[in-house]
Design a protein around this motif. Structure first.
Motif, PDB file in Angstrom:
ATOM      1  N   MET A  45      22.346  10.998  10.640  1.00  0.00           N
ATOM      2  CA  MET A  45      22.280   9.843  11.703  1.00  0.00           C
ATOM      3  C   MET A  45      23.469   9.685  12.350  1.00  0.00           C
ATOM      4  N   GLN A  46      23.518   8.957  13.464  1.00  0.00           N
ATOM      5  CA  GLN A  46      25.068   8.814  14.118  1.00  0.00           C
ATOM      6  C   GLN A  46      25.082   7.020  13.875  1.00  0.00           C
ATOM      7  N   PHE A  47      26.404   6.914  13.506  1.00  0.00           N
ATOM      8  CA  PHE A  47      26.811   5.492  13.197  1.00  0.00           C
ATOM      9  C   PHE A  47      26.890   4.889  14.794  1.00  0.00           C
ATOM     10  N   MET A  48      26.294   3.881  14.881  1.00  0.00           N
ATOM     11  CA  MET A  48      26.376   3.279  16.321  1.00  0.00           C
ATOM     12  C   MET A  48      27.149   1.779  16.436  1.00  0.00           C
ATOM     13  N   GLY A  49      27.274   1.227  15.362  1.00  0.00           N
ATOM     14  CA  GLY A  49      28.089   0.014  15.284  1.00  0.00           C
ATOM     15  C   GLY A  49      28.101  -0.860  13.945  1.00  0.00           C
ATOM     16  N   LYS A  50      28.651  -1.839  13.810  1.00  0.00           N
ATOM     17  CA  LYS A  50      28.472  -2.617  12.576  1.00  0.00           C
ATOM     18  C   LYS A  50      28.503  -4.185  13.130  1.00  0.00           C
ATOM     19  N   PHE A  51      27.492  -4.935  12.539  1.00  0.00           N
ATOM     20  CA  PHE A  51      27.291  -6.309  13.038  1.00  0.00           C
ATOM     21  C   PHE A  51      27.416  -7.387  11.768  1.00  0.00           C
ATOM     22  N   ASP A  52      28.029  -8.241  11.944  1.00  0.00           N
ATOM     23  CA  ASP A  52      28.332  -9.361  11.019  1.00  0.00           C
ATOM     24  C   ASP A  52      26.996  -9.784  10.285  1.00  0.00           C
ATOM     25  N   ALA A  53      27.164  -9.676   8.915  1.00  0.00           N
ATOM     26  CA  ALA A  53      25.680 -10.090   8.153  1.00  0.00           C
ATOM     27  C   ALA A  53      25.683 -11.693   7.941  1.00  0.00           C
ATOM     28  N   GLY A  54      26.682 -12.324   7.888  1.00  0.00           N
ATOM     29  CA  GLY A  54      26.787 -13.618   7.778  1.00  0.00           C
ATOM     30  C   GLY A  54      27.102 -13.882   6.282  1.00  0.00           C
ATOM     31  N   VAL A  55      27.429 -13.015   5.436  1.00  0.00           N
ATOM     32  CA  VAL A  55      27.728 -13.071   4.231  1.00  0.00           C
ATOM     33  C   VAL A  55      29.127 -12.327   3.898  1.00  0.00           C
ATOM     34  N   ASN A  57      31.577  -9.616   2.723  1.00  0.00           N
ATOM     35  CA  ASN A  57      31.737  -8.155   2.139  1.00  0.00           C
ATOM     36  C   ASN A  57      30.422  -7.551   2.109  1.00  0.00           C
ATOM     37  N   ALA A  58      29.628  -7.970   3.388  1.00  0.00           N
ATOM     38  CA  ALA A  58      28.521  -7.108   3.804  1.00  0.00           C
ATOM     39  C   ALA A  58      28.183  -7.136   5.213  1.00  0.00           C
ATOM     40  N   GLY A  59      27.350  -6.101   5.858  1.00  0.00           N
ATOM     41  CA  GLY A  59      27.290  -5.813   7.169  1.00  0.00           C
ATOM     42  C   GLY A  59      26.070  -5.443   7.471  1.00  0.00           C
ATOM     43  N   ILE A  60      25.639  -5.376   8.763  1.00  0.00           N
ATOM     44  CA  ILE A  60      24.528  -4.715   9.314  1.00  0.00           C
ATOM     45  C   ILE A  60      24.974  -3.579  10.053  1.00  0.00           C
ATOM     46  N   TYR A  61      24.499  -2.497   9.337  1.00  0.00           N
ATOM     47  CA  TYR A  61      24.984  -1.090  10.220  1.00  0.00           C
ATOM     48  C   TYR A  61      23.747  -0.724  10.979  1.00  0.00           C
ATOM     49  N   LYS A  62      24.257  -0.125  12.351  1.00  0.00           N
ATOM     50  CA  LYS A  62      23.211   0.410  13.043  1.00  0.00           C
ATOM     51  C   LYS A  62      23.504   2.042  13.196  1.00  0.00           C
ATOM     52  N   MET A  63      22.449   2.657  12.943  1.00  0.00           N
ATOM     53  CA  MET A  63      22.409   4.277  12.665  1.00  0.00           C
ATOM     54  C   MET A  63      21.283   4.682  13.800  1.00  0.00           C
ATOM     55  N   TYR A  64      21.236   5.873  14.141  1.00  0.00           N
ATOM     56  CA  TYR A  64      20.328   6.488  15.283  1.00  0.00           C
ATOM     57  C   TYR A  64      20.004   8.039  14.605  1.00  0.00           C
ATOM     58  N   VAL A  71      15.869   4.189  15.601  1.00  0.00           N
ATOM     59  CA  VAL A  71      17.273   3.476  15.050  1.00  0.00           C
ATOM     60  C   VAL A  71      17.146   2.608  13.821  1.00  0.00           C
ATOM     61  N   CYS A  72      17.970   2.621  12.951  1.00  0.00           N
ATOM     62  CA  CYS A  72      17.715   1.931  11.651  1.00  0.00           C
ATOM     63  C   CYS A  72      18.812   0.849  11.628  1.00  0.00           C
ATOM     64  N   TYR A  73      18.542  -0.165  10.994  1.00  0.00           N
ATOM     65  CA  TYR A  73      19.414  -1.392  10.910  1.00  0.00           C
ATOM     66  C   TYR A  73      19.627  -1.287   9.305  1.00  0.00           C
ATOM     67  N   SER A  95      23.390  -6.898  -5.071  1.00  0.00           N
ATOM     68  CA  SER A  95      22.467  -7.609  -4.949  1.00  0.00           C
ATOM     69  C   SER A  95      21.918  -8.020  -3.378  1.00  0.00           C
ATOM     70  N   ILE A  96      22.507  -6.925  -2.693  1.00  0.00           N
ATOM     71  CA  ILE A  96      22.367  -7.193  -1.414  1.00  0.00           C
ATOM     72  C   ILE A  96      21.819  -5.873  -0.743  1.00  0.00           C
ATOM     73  N   GLY A  97      20.834  -5.648   0.115  1.00  0.00           N
ATOM     74  CA  GLY A  97      20.369  -4.329   0.725  1.00  0.00           C
ATOM     75  C   GLY A  97      19.112  -4.531   1.313  1.00  0.00           C
ATOM     76  N   ALA A  98      19.000  -3.855   2.528  1.00  0.00           N
ATOM     77  CA  ALA A  98      17.693  -3.754   3.170  1.00  0.00           C
ATOM     78  C   ALA A  98      17.955  -2.524   4.269  1.00  0.00           C
ATOM     79  N   ILE A  99      16.628  -2.189   4.645  1.00  0.00           N
ATOM     80  CA  ILE A  99      16.697  -1.090   5.751  1.00  0.00           C
ATOM     81  C   ILE A  99      15.566  -1.293   6.596  1.00  0.00           C
ATOM     82  N   SER A 100      15.633  -1.221   8.012  1.00  0.00           N
ATOM     83  CA  SER A 100      14.713  -1.331   8.903  1.00  0.00           C
ATOM     84  C   SER A 100      14.689  -0.440   9.920  1.00  0.00           C
ATOM     85  N   CYS A 101      13.604   0.322  10.389  1.00  0.00           N
ATOM     86  CA  CYS A 101      13.877   1.269  11.363  1.00  0.00           C
ATOM     87  C   CYS A 101      12.655   1.334  12.328  1.00  0.00           C
TER      88      CYS A 101
END
Length: 114
Positions: A45-55, A57-64, A71-73, A95-101
């Motif tokens: 998968m290609q890394f497309m960007g990182k977004f602030d997760a609001g917590v 030391n965590a982020g929302i990563y966009k992969m293609y 596209v998966c977040y 204690s943090i993690g989720a994936i959605s495509c």
């Protein structure tokens, strides 16, 4: 401002809970020239960007995934927690993690290509 970020995280998680079913629909495969082989020989998968997760030391990563136009977040920690063991490195739980495509219907341009 912090309350706004918390609301955004809740909305994103809610959207991620609704959309995964769309990514499971099979569609035509993209040409193999678009995929980048990984060390195991499969597509990467290609890394497309990182977004602030609001917590912290965590982020929302966009992969293609070019092979399926998906596209998966991924909500995950910025740095994995590891410890050394005799067999190598062991990744500890967090204690943090989720994936959605979801299937994309438009051409995806990586952030670095803009």
């Amino acid at each position: 401002m912090k309350n706004w970020k918390n609301i955004l995280v809740v909305l994103l998680i809610g959207i991620m809970a609704v959309l995964p079913a769309q990514a499971q629909k099979k569609t035509k495969k993209a040409s193999s020239a678009q995929t980048v082989p990984s060390q195991s020989g499969g597509p990467r998968m290609q890394f497309m960007g990182k977004f602030d997760a609001g917590v912290p030391n965590a982020g929302i990563y966009k992969m293609y995934d070019a092979s399926d136009d998906v596209v998966c977040y991924i909500l995950m920690p910025d740095l994995p927690v590891t410890k050394k063991i005799p067999q190598g490195v062991m990744y500890e739980g967090n204690s943090i993690g989720a994936i959605s495509c979801l299937k994309v219907r438009v051409h995806v341009v990586p952030i670095s290509g803009r």
